[in-house]
Design an enzyme around this catalytic site. Structure first.
Site, PDB file in Angstrom:
ATOM      1  N   HIS A   2       1.644  12.811 -20.699  1.00 23.89           N
ATOM      2  CA  HIS A   2       0.154  13.584 -20.752  1.00 23.89           C
ATOM      3  C   HIS A   2      -0.388  12.243 -20.850  1.00 23.89           C
ATOM      4  CE1 HIS A   2       3.378  16.424 -22.008  1.00 23.89           C
ATOM      5  NE2 HIS A   2       2.624  17.614 -22.379  1.00 23.89           N
ATOM      6  N   ILE A  44      10.850  16.772 -24.788  1.00 25.37           N
ATOM      7  CA  ILE A  44      10.455  15.994 -25.224  1.00 25.37           C
ATOM      8  C   ILE A  44       9.464  15.406 -23.985  1.00 25.37           C
ATOM      9  CG2 ILE A  44       9.720  14.620 -27.013  1.00 25.37           C
ATOM     10  CD1 ILE A  44      12.359  14.634 -28.318  1.00 25.37           C
ATOM     11  N   CYS A  45       8.379  15.313 -24.235  1.00 25.51           N
ATOM     12  CA  CYS A  45       7.502  14.446 -22.705  1.00 25.51           C
ATOM     13  C   CYS A  45       7.433  13.057 -23.745  1.00 25.51           C
ATOM     14  CB  CYS A  45       6.279  15.083 -22.701  1.00 25.51           C
ATOM     15  SG  CYS A  45       5.409  14.451 -21.021  1.00 25.51           S
ATOM     16  N   LEU A  46       7.648  12.647 -23.197  1.00 24.01           N
ATOM     17  CA  LEU A  46       8.054  10.635 -23.786  1.00 24.01           C
ATOM     18  C   LEU A  46       8.541   9.510 -23.037  1.00 24.01           C
ATOM     19  CD1 LEU A  46       7.501   9.735 -26.682  1.00 24.01           C
ATOM     20  CD2 LEU A  46       9.386   9.811 -27.268  1.00 24.01           C
ATOM     21  N   HIS A  67       3.307  18.518 -26.813  1.00 25.22           N
ATOM     22  CA  HIS A  67       4.214  17.644 -25.721  1.00 25.22           C
ATOM     23  C   HIS A  67       5.665  17.842 -25.910  1.00 25.22           C
ATOM     24  CE1 HIS A  67       1.131  14.361 -26.080  1.00 25.22           C
ATOM     25  NE2 HIS A  67       1.029  14.888 -25.383  1.00 25.22           N
TER      26      HIS A  67
END
Ligand SMILES: [Zn+2]
Ligand SMILES: [Zn+2]
EC number: 2.3.2.23
Lengths: 158, 204
Positions: free
Chosen positions: A154, A97-99, A90
Protein backbone atom coordinates in the site's frame (compact mmCIF):
# COMPACT_ATOMS: atom_id res chain seq x y z
CA UNK A 1 5.96 -29.70 6.15
CA UNK A 2 8.08 -31.88 3.93
CA UNK A 3 11.52 -31.88 5.51
CA UNK A 4 12.31 -31.98 9.21
CA UNK A 5 13.82 -28.88 10.66
CA UNK A 6 17.54 -28.43 10.39
CA UNK A 7 19.16 -28.04 13.80
CA UNK A 8 20.20 -24.44 13.10
CA UNK A 9 16.64 -23.49 12.27
CA UNK A 10 15.18 -25.15 15.36
CA UNK A 11 17.85 -23.58 17.52
CA UNK A 12 17.10 -20.15 16.20
CA UNK A 13 13.37 -20.53 16.83
CA UNK A 14 14.16 -21.70 20.36
CA UNK A 15 16.35 -18.64 20.90
CA UNK A 16 13.61 -16.38 19.68
CA UNK A 17 11.05 -17.97 21.99
CA UNK A 18 13.40 -17.60 24.92
CA UNK A 19 13.94 -13.95 24.03
CA UNK A 20 10.19 -13.44 23.72
CA UNK A 21 9.80 -14.64 27.28
CA UNK A 22 12.60 -12.49 28.55
CA UNK A 23 11.72 -9.35 26.62
CA UNK A 24 8.15 -9.54 25.42
CA UNK A 25 6.69 -7.15 22.92
CA UNK A 26 4.24 -4.91 24.77
CA UNK A 27 0.67 -5.96 24.07
CA UNK A 28 1.73 -9.33 22.67
CA UNK A 29 1.47 -12.66 24.47
CA UNK A 30 2.85 -16.00 23.41
CA UNK A 31 -0.08 -18.38 23.43
CA UNK A 32 1.55 -21.56 22.24
CA UNK A 33 4.70 -22.65 20.56
CA UNK A 34 5.83 -25.86 18.92
CA UNK A 35 5.36 -28.79 21.27
CA UNK A 36 8.88 -29.98 20.84
CA UNK A 37 11.71 -28.62 18.82
CA UNK A 38 12.15 -31.85 16.93
CA UNK A 39 8.54 -31.65 15.94
CA UNK A 40 7.76 -30.70 12.40
CA UNK A 41 4.94 -28.60 13.70
CA UNK A 42 6.10 -25.06 13.55
CA UNK A 43 3.12 -23.02 14.46
CA UNK A 44 3.60 -20.29 16.97
CA UNK A 45 0.45 -18.57 18.14
CA UNK A 46 0.46 -15.10 19.58
CA UNK A 47 -2.30 -13.03 21.11
CA UNK A 48 -2.26 -9.35 20.24
CA UNK A 49 -4.23 -7.00 22.44
CA UNK A 50 -5.53 -3.75 21.01
CA UNK A 51 -3.67 -1.01 22.86
CA UNK A 52 -5.36 1.61 24.96
CA UNK A 53 -6.00 4.82 23.09
CA UNK A 54 -6.26 3.04 19.73
CA UNK A 55 -9.36 2.06 17.80
CA UNK A 56 -8.71 -1.58 18.71
CA UNK A 57 -8.70 -0.93 22.45
CA UNK A 58 -9.97 -3.98 24.31
CA UNK A 59 -9.97 -6.29 21.29
CA UNK A 60 -7.93 -9.46 21.12
CA UNK A 61 -6.54 -11.04 18.00
CA UNK A 62 -4.89 -14.37 17.36
CA UNK A 63 -1.88 -14.28 15.11
CA UNK A 64 -0.31 -17.46 13.78
CA UNK A 65 3.32 -17.72 12.68
CA UNK A 66 4.21 -20.75 10.59
CA UNK A 67 7.86 -21.38 9.84
CA UNK A 68 9.17 -23.77 7.26
CA UNK A 69 12.57 -25.44 7.26
CA UNK A 70 14.05 -22.53 5.29
CA UNK A 71 13.45 -20.11 8.16
CA UNK A 72 15.02 -17.57 8.75
CA UNK A 73 16.16 -17.33 5.14
CA UNK A 74 12.55 -17.38 4.12
CA UNK A 75 9.93 -15.31 5.86
CA UNK A 76 7.41 -16.91 8.17
CA UNK A 77 3.82 -17.19 7.07
CA UNK A 78 1.93 -14.81 9.34
CA UNK A 79 -1.87 -14.81 9.36
CA UNK A 80 -4.56 -13.52 11.73
CA UNK A 81 -6.81 -16.37 12.80
CA UNK A 82 -10.59 -16.24 12.94
CA UNK A 83 -12.93 -15.40 14.54
CA UNK A 84 -11.63 -11.91 15.22
CA UNK A 85 -9.62 -10.47 12.33
CA UNK A 86 -8.72 -6.81 12.76
CA UNK A 87 -10.67 -4.47 10.54
CA UNK A 88 -7.76 -2.68 8.95
CA UNK A 89 -7.07 -1.33 5.44
CA UNK A 90 -4.05 -3.66 5.09
CA UNK A 91 -5.60 -6.79 6.57
CA UNK A 92 -7.86 -8.96 4.45
CA UNK A 93 -10.86 -10.70 5.93
CA UNK A 94 -9.12 -14.07 5.48
CA UNK A 95 -6.43 -12.86 7.90
CA UNK A 96 -3.75 -12.14 5.29
CA UNK A 97 -1.64 -9.09 6.02
CA UNK A 98 -0.18 -6.77 3.41
CA UNK A 99 3.14 -5.97 5.04
CA UNK A 100 6.35 -5.64 3.08
CA UNK A 101 8.64 -7.25 5.66
CA UNK A 102 6.64 -10.46 5.32
CA UNK A 103 7.39 -10.54 1.60
CA UNK A 104 9.92 -8.64 -0.48
CA UNK A 105 11.52 -6.92 2.46
CA UNK A 106 12.01 -9.94 4.63
CA UNK A 107 15.51 -10.26 6.04
CA UNK A 108 16.90 -13.13 8.11
CA UNK A 109 17.88 -10.57 10.75
CA UNK A 110 14.19 -9.97 11.42
CA UNK A 111 12.54 -11.99 14.17
CA UNK A 112 9.12 -13.01 15.46
CA UNK A 113 9.37 -10.14 17.87
CA UNK A 114 10.25 -7.63 15.13
CA UNK A 115 7.28 -8.80 13.08
CA UNK A 116 4.99 -8.49 16.12
CA UNK A 117 6.27 -4.96 16.73
CA UNK A 118 5.50 -4.05 13.15
CA UNK A 119 2.00 -5.45 13.33
CA UNK A 120 1.29 -3.76 16.66
CA UNK A 121 2.43 -0.44 15.25
CA UNK A 122 0.38 -1.00 12.12
CA UNK A 123 -2.71 -1.50 14.29
CA UNK A 124 -1.91 1.33 16.64
CA UNK A 125 -1.48 3.91 13.91
CA UNK A 126 -4.73 3.01 12.17
CA UNK A 127 -7.46 5.65 12.34
CA UNK A 128 -10.31 3.99 10.52
CA UNK A 129 -11.65 0.47 10.68
CA UNK A 130 -12.10 -0.76 7.15
CA UNK A 131 -11.05 -3.57 4.84
CA UNK A 132 -8.74 -3.15 1.84
CA UNK A 133 -10.72 -1.99 -1.22
CA UNK A 134 -10.09 -5.28 -3.05
CA UNK A 135 -10.93 -7.50 -0.09
CA UNK A 136 -13.81 -9.42 -1.65
CA UNK A 137 -11.90 -10.02 -4.85
CA UNK A 138 -8.79 -11.11 -3.03
CA UNK A 139 -10.34 -13.57 -0.62
CA UNK A 140 -12.16 -15.34 -3.45
CA UNK A 141 -8.95 -16.01 -5.32
CA UNK A 142 -6.16 -16.14 -2.75
CA UNK A 143 -4.33 -19.26 -1.72
CA UNK A 144 -4.37 -20.30 1.93
CA UNK A 145 -0.77 -19.21 2.15
CA UNK A 146 -0.24 -15.45 1.91
CA UNK A 147 3.26 -16.11 0.60
CA UNK A 148 1.74 -17.33 -2.64
CA UNK A 149 0.46 -13.83 -3.24
CA UNK A 150 2.47 -11.31 -5.18
CA UNK A 151 1.88 -8.34 -3.00
CA UNK A 152 1.99 -4.77 -3.98
CA UNK A 153 2.36 -2.77 -0.84
CA UNK A 154 0.00 0.00 0.00
CA UNK A 155 1.12 3.50 -0.73
CA UNK A 156 -0.55 5.09 2.23
CA UNK A 157 0.66 5.23 5.78
CA UNK A 158 -2.26 4.11 7.80
CA UNK B 1 8.47 -28.28 25.58
CA UNK B 2 5.11 -26.65 25.86
CA UNK B 3 5.27 -22.95 26.31
CA UNK B 4 2.61 -21.57 28.51
CA UNK B 5 1.07 -18.22 28.12
CA UNK B 6 2.74 -15.52 30.05
CA UNK B 7 0.75 -12.41 30.57
CA UNK B 8 2.82 -9.35 30.43
CA UNK B 9 1.58 -6.00 31.49
CA UNK B 10 2.20 -3.71 28.59
CA UNK B 11 2.31 -0.57 30.64
CA UNK B 12 4.28 -1.59 33.68
CA UNK B 13 7.67 -0.23 34.58
CA UNK B 14 9.27 1.13 31.49
CA UNK B 15 9.88 -2.00 29.56
CA UNK B 16 13.13 -3.11 28.13
CA UNK B 17 12.24 -2.05 24.61
CA UNK B 18 13.66 1.41 25.15
CA UNK B 19 17.01 0.16 26.30
CA UNK B 20 18.34 -2.77 24.34
CA UNK B 21 21.64 -2.70 26.20
CA UNK B 22 20.09 -3.13 29.57
CA UNK B 23 21.46 -6.03 31.55
CA UNK B 24 18.89 -8.73 31.63
CA UNK B 25 18.22 -9.91 35.11
CA UNK B 26 15.15 -12.08 34.72
CA UNK B 27 15.81 -15.66 33.80
CA UNK B 28 13.75 -16.89 30.87
CA UNK B 29 10.37 -18.05 32.03
CA UNK B 30 10.56 -21.23 30.01
CA UNK B 31 12.54 -24.23 31.03
CA UNK B 32 15.29 -23.20 28.70
CA UNK B 33 18.65 -24.81 29.00
CA UNK B 34 20.35 -21.70 27.76
CA UNK B 35 21.06 -19.37 30.61
CA UNK B 36 21.17 -15.73 29.68
CA UNK B 37 24.75 -14.64 29.78
CA UNK B 38 23.96 -11.02 29.25
CA UNK B 39 25.10 -8.38 26.85
CA UNK B 40 28.58 -9.47 25.88
CA UNK B 41 27.20 -12.67 24.49
CA UNK B 42 24.48 -10.87 22.55
CA UNK B 43 26.84 -8.37 20.96
CA UNK B 44 28.83 -11.15 19.37
CA UNK B 45 25.93 -13.19 18.10
CA UNK B 46 25.49 -13.89 14.42
CA UNK B 47 22.71 -11.67 13.09
CA UNK B 48 21.15 -14.58 11.24
CA UNK B 49 21.27 -17.70 13.39
CA UNK B 50 21.51 -15.69 16.64
CA UNK B 51 24.20 -18.08 17.84
CA UNK B 52 27.88 -17.53 18.46
CA UNK B 53 29.38 -17.19 15.01
CA UNK B 54 31.01 -20.04 13.25
CA UNK B 55 33.65 -18.75 10.81
CA UNK B 56 32.81 -15.15 11.70
CA UNK B 57 32.83 -12.47 9.06
CA UNK B 58 31.96 -8.81 9.31
CA UNK B 59 30.44 -6.66 6.60
CA UNK B 60 31.71 -3.19 5.73
CA UNK B 61 28.65 -1.82 7.51
CA UNK B 62 29.88 -3.55 10.66
CA UNK B 63 27.42 -6.41 10.98
CA UNK B 64 28.58 -9.77 12.22
CA UNK B 65 27.59 -13.12 10.72
CA UNK B 66 28.71 -16.70 10.44
CA UNK B 67 30.13 -17.07 6.98
CA UNK B 68 27.85 -20.06 6.24
CA UNK B 69 24.80 -18.04 7.32
CA UNK B 70 25.70 -14.98 5.28
CA UNK B 71 26.69 -17.13 2.33
CA UNK B 72 23.32 -18.81 2.31
CA UNK B 73 21.57 -15.44 2.32
CA UNK B 74 23.78 -14.04 -0.47
CA UNK B 75 23.09 -17.11 -2.58
CA UNK B 76 19.41 -16.29 -2.55
CA UNK B 77 19.89 -12.93 -4.24
CA UNK B 78 21.39 -12.13 -7.62
CA UNK B 79 24.82 -10.51 -7.50
CA UNK B 80 24.38 -6.76 -7.44
CA UNK B 81 21.19 -6.84 -5.40
CA UNK B 82 22.70 -8.40 -2.30
CA UNK B 83 22.11 -6.45 0.86
CA UNK B 84 23.06 -6.66 4.50
CA UNK B 85 20.26 -8.45 6.39
CA UNK B 86 20.49 -5.92 9.21
CA UNK B 87 20.83 -2.52 7.56
CA UNK B 88 20.28 -3.22 3.84
CA UNK B 89 23.60 -1.70 2.85
CA UNK B 90 25.06 -3.21 -0.30
CA UNK B 91 27.18 -6.22 0.49
CA UNK B 92 29.13 -8.76 -1.50
CA UNK B 93 31.34 -11.68 -0.74
CA UNK B 94 34.55 -9.89 -1.75
CA UNK B 95 33.86 -7.11 0.70
CA UNK B 96 33.37 -8.98 3.92
CA UNK B 97 36.17 -9.27 6.44
CA UNK B 98 36.88 -12.62 8.07
CA UNK B 99 37.65 -12.36 11.79
CA UNK B 100 40.48 -14.43 13.21
CA UNK B 101 40.60 -15.02 16.95
CA UNK B 102 43.64 -16.22 18.85
CA UNK B 103 43.12 -19.86 18.17
CA UNK B 104 41.77 -19.69 14.69
CA UNK B 105 43.92 -21.05 11.90
CA UNK B 106 43.70 -17.93 9.83
CA UNK B 107 42.03 -19.73 7.01
CA UNK B 108 39.69 -17.52 5.02
CA UNK B 109 36.24 -19.06 5.48
CA UNK B 110 35.29 -17.89 2.00
CA UNK B 111 37.76 -20.36 0.56
CA UNK B 112 36.24 -23.24 2.43
CA UNK B 113 33.63 -25.32 0.77
CA UNK B 114 30.34 -24.24 2.22
CA UNK B 115 28.24 -27.35 2.60
CA UNK B 116 25.77 -27.64 -0.22
CA UNK B 117 22.35 -26.52 0.80
CA UNK B 118 19.00 -26.58 -0.86
CA UNK B 119 18.49 -23.45 -2.86
CA UNK B 120 15.72 -21.03 -2.26
CA UNK B 121 12.34 -22.08 -3.51
CA UNK B 122 11.19 -18.61 -4.24
CA UNK B 123 12.77 -16.07 -6.48
CA UNK B 124 12.26 -12.50 -5.50
CA UNK B 125 12.86 -9.59 -7.79
CA UNK B 126 13.54 -6.85 -5.38
CA UNK B 127 14.81 -3.50 -6.46
CA UNK B 128 16.93 -1.42 -4.13
CA UNK B 129 14.00 0.02 -2.26
CA UNK B 130 13.97 1.93 0.99
CA UNK B 131 14.20 -0.21 4.04
CA UNK B 132 12.41 0.25 7.27
CA UNK B 133 13.66 -1.83 10.08
CA UNK B 134 10.87 -2.28 12.58
CA UNK B 135 13.43 -2.83 15.27
CA UNK B 136 14.33 0.80 15.05
CA UNK B 137 11.23 2.45 13.68
CA UNK B 138 7.58 2.09 14.28
CA UNK B 139 6.66 2.37 10.64
CA UNK B 140 6.73 -0.60 8.39
CA UNK B 141 5.21 0.19 5.07
CA UNK B 142 7.03 0.70 1.89
CA UNK B 143 5.54 3.53 -0.05
CA UNK B 144 5.98 1.68 -3.31
CA UNK B 145 5.22 -1.68 -4.64
CA UNK B 146 8.57 -2.95 -5.73
CA UNK B 147 8.52 -5.09 -8.78
CA UNK B 148 10.76 -5.44 -11.74
CA UNK B 149 13.98 -7.21 -12.37
CA UNK B 150 17.16 -7.18 -10.38
CA UNK B 151 18.83 -3.84 -10.46
CA UNK B 152 15.99 -2.43 -12.46
CA UNK B 153 14.36 -1.08 -9.37
CA UNK B 154 11.04 -0.67 -11.10
CA UNK B 155 8.92 1.27 -8.68
CA UNK B 156 5.29 1.78 -9.06
CA UNK B 157 2.82 3.61 -6.92
CA UNK B 158 -0.64 2.31 -7.02
CA UNK B 159 -3.57 4.36 -5.89
CA UNK B 160 -6.15 1.71 -5.20
CA UNK B 161 -4.37 0.05 -2.35
CA UNK B 162 -3.17 -3.50 -2.39
CA UNK B 163 -3.41 -5.35 -5.60
CA UNK B 164 -2.27 -8.86 -4.92
CA UNK B 165 -0.93 -10.14 -8.16
CA UNK B 166 -1.86 -13.60 -7.26
CA UNK B 167 -5.46 -12.73 -7.86
CA UNK B 168 -4.75 -11.29 -11.27
CA UNK B 169 -2.64 -14.28 -12.09
CA UNK B 170 -5.46 -16.57 -11.12
CA UNK B 171 -7.86 -14.76 -13.42
CA UNK B 172 -5.44 -14.95 -16.27
CA UNK B 173 -4.78 -18.60 -15.74
CA UNK B 174 -1.15 -18.15 -14.81
CA UNK B 175 -1.40 -20.01 -11.58
CA UNK B 176 -0.97 -23.67 -11.07
CA UNK B 177 -3.25 -25.67 -8.83
CA UNK B 178 -1.48 -24.52 -5.71
CA UNK B 179 -2.10 -20.92 -6.53
CA UNK B 180 1.53 -20.10 -7.11
CA UNK B 181 2.64 -17.68 -9.73
CA UNK B 182 5.26 -19.45 -11.84
CA UNK B 183 8.62 -18.01 -10.85
CA UNK B 184 9.92 -17.84 -14.40
CA UNK B 185 7.27 -15.44 -15.60
CA UNK B 186 8.98 -12.21 -16.60
CA UNK B 187 7.68 -9.68 -14.16
CA UNK B 188 7.68 -6.81 -16.64
CA UNK B 189 5.28 -8.63 -18.90
CA UNK B 190 3.29 -9.60 -15.90
CA UNK B 191 3.19 -6.04 -14.74
CA UNK B 192 1.96 -4.91 -18.12
CA UNK B 193 -0.82 -7.44 -18.07
CA UNK B 194 -1.67 -6.43 -14.54
CA UNK B 195 -1.92 -2.79 -15.58
CA UNK B 196 -4.28 -3.75 -18.38
CA UNK B 197 -6.34 -5.69 -15.90
CA UNK B 198 -6.50 -2.73 -13.56
CA UNK B 199 -7.66 -0.47 -16.37
CA UNK B 200 -10.17 -3.05 -17.37
CA UNK B 201 -11.48 -3.24 -13.83
CA UNK B 202 -11.75 0.51 -13.58
CA UNK B 203 -13.34 1.22 -16.93
CA UNK B 204 -15.64 -1.70 -17.60
ZN1 LIG C 1 25.06 -17.64 12.01
ZN1 LIG D 1 24.74 -3.90 7.77
Amino acid sequence: MAAPFPVSCARRIQKELTALHAEPVPGVTLKSGPDTLADKSTDINMIIKGAEGTIYNGEEFNLRFRMNERYPFESPEVVFQPPNIPLHPHIYSNGHICLSILGNDWSPALTISAVCLSIVSMLSSCKEKKRPPDDQFYIRTASMNPKATRWMYHDDNV
Amino acid sequence: MVLESVNLPSTSKDNSSTDPDRKKTDPPASGSDQPDKGDVENVFECNICLGSPNDPVISLCGHLFCWPCLHEWLEMKPVGTQTCPVCKAAIDREKVIPLFGRNSKGEDPRNKAVPPRPHAHRTEHTGPGPYHNPLFEGANFLPFGTLGGPGGGFHMTIGIGASPFHALGAMLGFTNFAGQVPPGLPSQIFLGIAMMMIFWLIFF
